[in-house]
Scaffold this active site. Structure first.
Site, mmCIF file in Angstrom:
data_model
loop_
_atom_site.group_PDB
_atom_site.id
_atom_site.type_symbol
_atom_site.label_atom_id
_atom_site.label_comp_id
_atom_site.label_asym_id
_atom_site.label_seq_id
_atom_site.Cartn_x
_atom_site.Cartn_y
_atom_site.Cartn_z
ATOM 1 N N SER A 51 3.290 5.430 -2.796
ATOM 2 C CA SER A 51 3.912 5.116 -1.502
ATOM 3 C C SER A 51 3.738 6.305 -0.572
ATOM 4 O O SER A 51 3.031 7.261 -0.890
ATOM 5 C CB SER A 51 5.374 4.716 -1.713
ATOM 6 N N LYS B 77 -0.248 6.988 0.402
ATOM 7 C CA LYS B 77 -0.995 5.725 0.392
ATOM 8 C C LYS B 77 -2.368 5.784 1.054
ATOM 9 O O LYS B 77 -3.307 5.148 0.590
ATOM 10 C CB LYS B 77 -0.182 4.646 1.129
ATOM 11 N N ASP C 185 0.473 -4.968 -1.124
ATOM 12 C CA ASP C 185 1.485 -5.283 -0.104
ATOM 13 C C ASP C 185 1.206 -6.619 0.591
ATOM 14 O O ASP C 185 2.130 -7.409 0.840
ATOM 15 C CB ASP C 185 1.530 -4.185 0.973
ATOM 16 N N GLY D 175 2.762 -3.972 14.355
ATOM 17 C CA GLY D 175 2.553 -2.900 13.387
ATOM 18 C C GLY D 175 1.083 -2.705 13.082
ATOM 19 O O GLY D 175 0.288 -3.650 13.158
ATOM 20 N N GLY E 133 0.186 1.148 7.171
ATOM 21 C CA GLY E 133 -0.321 0.690 5.876
ATOM 22 C C GLY E 133 0.122 -0.725 5.543
ATOM 23 O O GLY E 133 -0.704 -1.575 5.184
ATOM 24 N N TYR F 168 13.541 -3.870 4.110
ATOM 25 C CA TYR F 168 14.522 -4.450 3.177
ATOM 26 C C TYR F 168 15.793 -3.617 3.079
ATOM 27 O O TYR F 168 16.729 -3.986 2.359
ATOM 28 C CB TYR F 168 13.919 -4.682 1.794
HETATM 29 P P1 NAD Z 1 3.399 3.501 8.525
HETATM 30 O O1 NAD Z 1 3.969 4.838 8.807
HETATM 31 O O2 NAD Z 1 2.047 3.391 7.893
HETATM 32 O O3 NAD Z 1 3.360 2.655 9.908
HETATM 33 C C1 NAD Z 1 4.392 2.729 10.845
HETATM 34 C C2 NAD Z 1 4.204 1.665 11.965
HETATM 35 O O4 NAD Z 1 5.381 1.661 12.778
HETATM 36 C C3 NAD Z 1 3.038 1.910 12.901
HETATM 37 O O5 NAD Z 1 2.487 0.682 13.312
HETATM 38 C C4 NAD Z 1 3.714 2.604 14.088
HETATM 39 O O6 NAD Z 1 2.975 2.462 15.301
HETATM 40 C C5 NAD Z 1 5.002 1.828 14.152
HETATM 41 N N1 NAD Z 1 6.071 2.532 14.858
HETATM 42 C C6 NAD Z 1 6.648 3.706 14.496
HETATM 43 N N2 NAD Z 1 7.616 4.031 15.393
HETATM 44 C C7 NAD Z 1 7.661 3.014 16.312
HETATM 45 C C8 NAD Z 1 8.440 2.758 17.465
HETATM 46 N N3 NAD Z 1 9.407 3.601 17.867
HETATM 47 N N4 NAD Z 1 8.218 1.603 18.157
HETATM 48 C C9 NAD Z 1 7.255 0.730 17.769
HETATM 49 N N5 NAD Z 1 6.471 0.939 16.685
HETATM 50 C C10 NAD Z 1 6.675 2.054 15.972
HETATM 51 O O7 NAD Z 1 4.490 2.740 7.668
HETATM 52 P P2 NAD Z 1 4.290 1.526 6.640
HETATM 53 O O8 NAD Z 1 4.109 2.060 5.274
HETATM 54 O O9 NAD Z 1 3.293 0.573 7.187
HETATM 55 O O10 NAD Z 1 5.756 0.886 6.678
HETATM 56 C C11 NAD Z 1 6.249 0.192 7.828
HETATM 57 C C12 NAD Z 1 7.554 -0.501 7.478
HETATM 58 O O11 NAD Z 1 7.331 -1.448 6.453
HETATM 59 C C13 NAD Z 1 8.638 0.432 6.931
HETATM 60 O O12 NAD Z 1 9.867 0.012 7.458
HETATM 61 C C14 NAD Z 1 8.633 0.176 5.435
HETATM 62 O O13 NAD Z 1 9.885 0.346 4.840
HETATM 63 C C15 NAD Z 1 8.230 -1.279 5.384
HETATM 64 N N6 NAD Z 1 7.532 -1.656 4.130
HETATM 65 C C16 NAD Z 1 8.045 -2.698 3.424
HETATM 66 C C17 NAD Z 1 7.403 -3.103 2.262
HETATM 67 C C18 NAD Z 1 7.977 -4.232 1.469
HETATM 68 O O14 NAD Z 1 7.531 -4.442 0.324
HETATM 69 N N7 NAD Z 1 8.882 -5.000 2.000
HETATM 70 C C19 NAD Z 1 6.237 -2.444 1.819
HETATM 71 C C20 NAD Z 1 5.737 -1.391 2.583
HETATM 72 C C21 NAD Z 1 6.406 -1.009 3.757
#
Ligand code: NAD
Length: 290
Positions: free
Chosen positions: A69, A73, A109, A133, A136, A236
């Site tokens: 994670s 990643k 994912d 978004g 990742g 979550y």
């Molecule tokens: P990441 O850091 O790779 O991506 C972050 C994203 O959020 C980017 O698109 C960025 O532009 C956007 N962002 C950040 N601040 C922002 C703001 N103020 N306004 C608008 N957009 C904004 O993170 P990730 O690993 O892709 O994770 C993103 C979310 O998904 C997290 O909340 C994480 O907990 C969740 N997630 C959930 C699962 C699951 O199994 N449910 C798995 C992975 C990630």
């Protein structure tokens, strides 16, 4: 546990920082115990500075695999031998499988997101999705949805360092799949409203709504949603973000990120063990509701 761990027990790791809050160790260890599989799953605080040594150590110790994670990643692929097609397209790895010294990186994912919808009886194949978004998780969802047959994806992101990555994702999806993908600036709220209006499903795949942005949403008001829209937040914790609360008030069918978390884990579990995760048991013992 004392009876279960023997000299033969194989290790599965989770490498991330921070990681002590994760529910993955409990989920996988419950599943191993239920099926009588001789594995143990442990979390390790590893960041980019110790990642290479960790992977070398896993190779040396013949560890069966691990989950990966943040912040590892998008970096860990450098230390692996092979990547799955989805991991290659996403530029991210959340699962590593060690087959006799050959380390392959996978991303589960997107599979987790699609399986959670299917499990909830929501069919998005051939339909349109709007998603915010470009990180990742978002990229993995967009790629998997396109590969699985979602007809159209409108992607929105703020113009930060992730925007360029979304441009590449859109290009890849349009060139390599039958799905039509388009990228918009999240600041263009007229476009966001229009694209949500013509979508079957809307998804938040950013961290907006969880700490340190808990209580926030970029959706200006309820007029962006309609009762027959499916609204998913992949966050979550909390299980109900401000955006999901707003969607529920409108009467939308909603889903939080617990289902995606469960099914991304299930896909990884199957890659390591060759057996399906006992989903119903895990939902029950961990009280997973989405
Ligand atoms: P990441 O850091 O790779 O991506 C972050 C994203 O959020 C980017 O698109 C960025 O532009 C956007 N962002 C950040 N601040 C922002 C703001 N103020 N306004 C608008 N957009 C904004 O993170 P990730 O690993 O892709 O994770 C993103 C979310 O998904 C997290 O909340 C994480 O907990 C969740 N997630 C959930 C699962 C699951 O199994 N449910 C798995 C992975 C990630």
């Amino acid at each position: 546990m004392a009876e279960r761990i023997t000299g033969h027990t194989e290790l599965i790791g989770l490498i991330a920082y921070p990681i002590r809050h994760s529910s993955s160790p409990r989920m996988h260890n419950e599943a191993f115990a239920k099926l009588g599989l001789d594995y143990a799953y442990l979390a390790f605080e590893v960041d980019n500075s110790t990642l290479e040594d960790t992977i070398k150590g896993f190779r040396a110790m013949k560890v069966r695999g691990c989950n990966v994670s943040m912040p590892n990643k998008t970096v860990v692929h450098k230390y692996l031998d092979k990547l799955s097609p989805a991991a290659e397209l996403c530029g991210a790895v959340n699962t590593i499988v060690n087959d006799n010294g050959v380390l392959t990186g996978h991303i589960t994912d997107g599979i987790g997101f699609m399986s959670a919808l299917k499990d909830a009886g929501i069919d998005i194949i051939g339909k349109k999705m709007t998603i915010v978004g470009a990180g990742g998780a978002a990229t993995a969802i967009q790629v998997q949805a396109a590969l699985d047959g979602v007809a159209e994806i409108s992607i929105f992101n703020v113009k930060d360092s992730f925007f360029e990555r979304a441009q590449k994702t859109v290009k890849d999806i349009n060139e390599k799949t039958n799905c039509k993908a388009t990228l918009y600036d999240l600041a263009d709220l007229d476009a966001l409203k229009r694209e949500i209006e013509s979508s079957f499903i809307f998804t938040n795949a950013t961290g907006v709504g969880m700490k340190p942005l808990e209580g926030q949403t970029y959706i200006p008001d309820k007029s962006f949603f309609r009762p027959d829209l499916v609204v998913v937040d992949i966050i979550y914790s909390p299980t109900e973000t401000a955006m999901l609360k707003m969607a529920k008030e409108v009467g939308c069918r909603t889903m939080n990120g617990l289902g995606m978390m469960l099914f991304q884990g299930a896909a990884a579990f199957e890659l390591w063990t060759g057996q399906p995760m006992p989903i119903a048991h895990i939902k029950e013992v961990m009280n997973i509701k989405y």
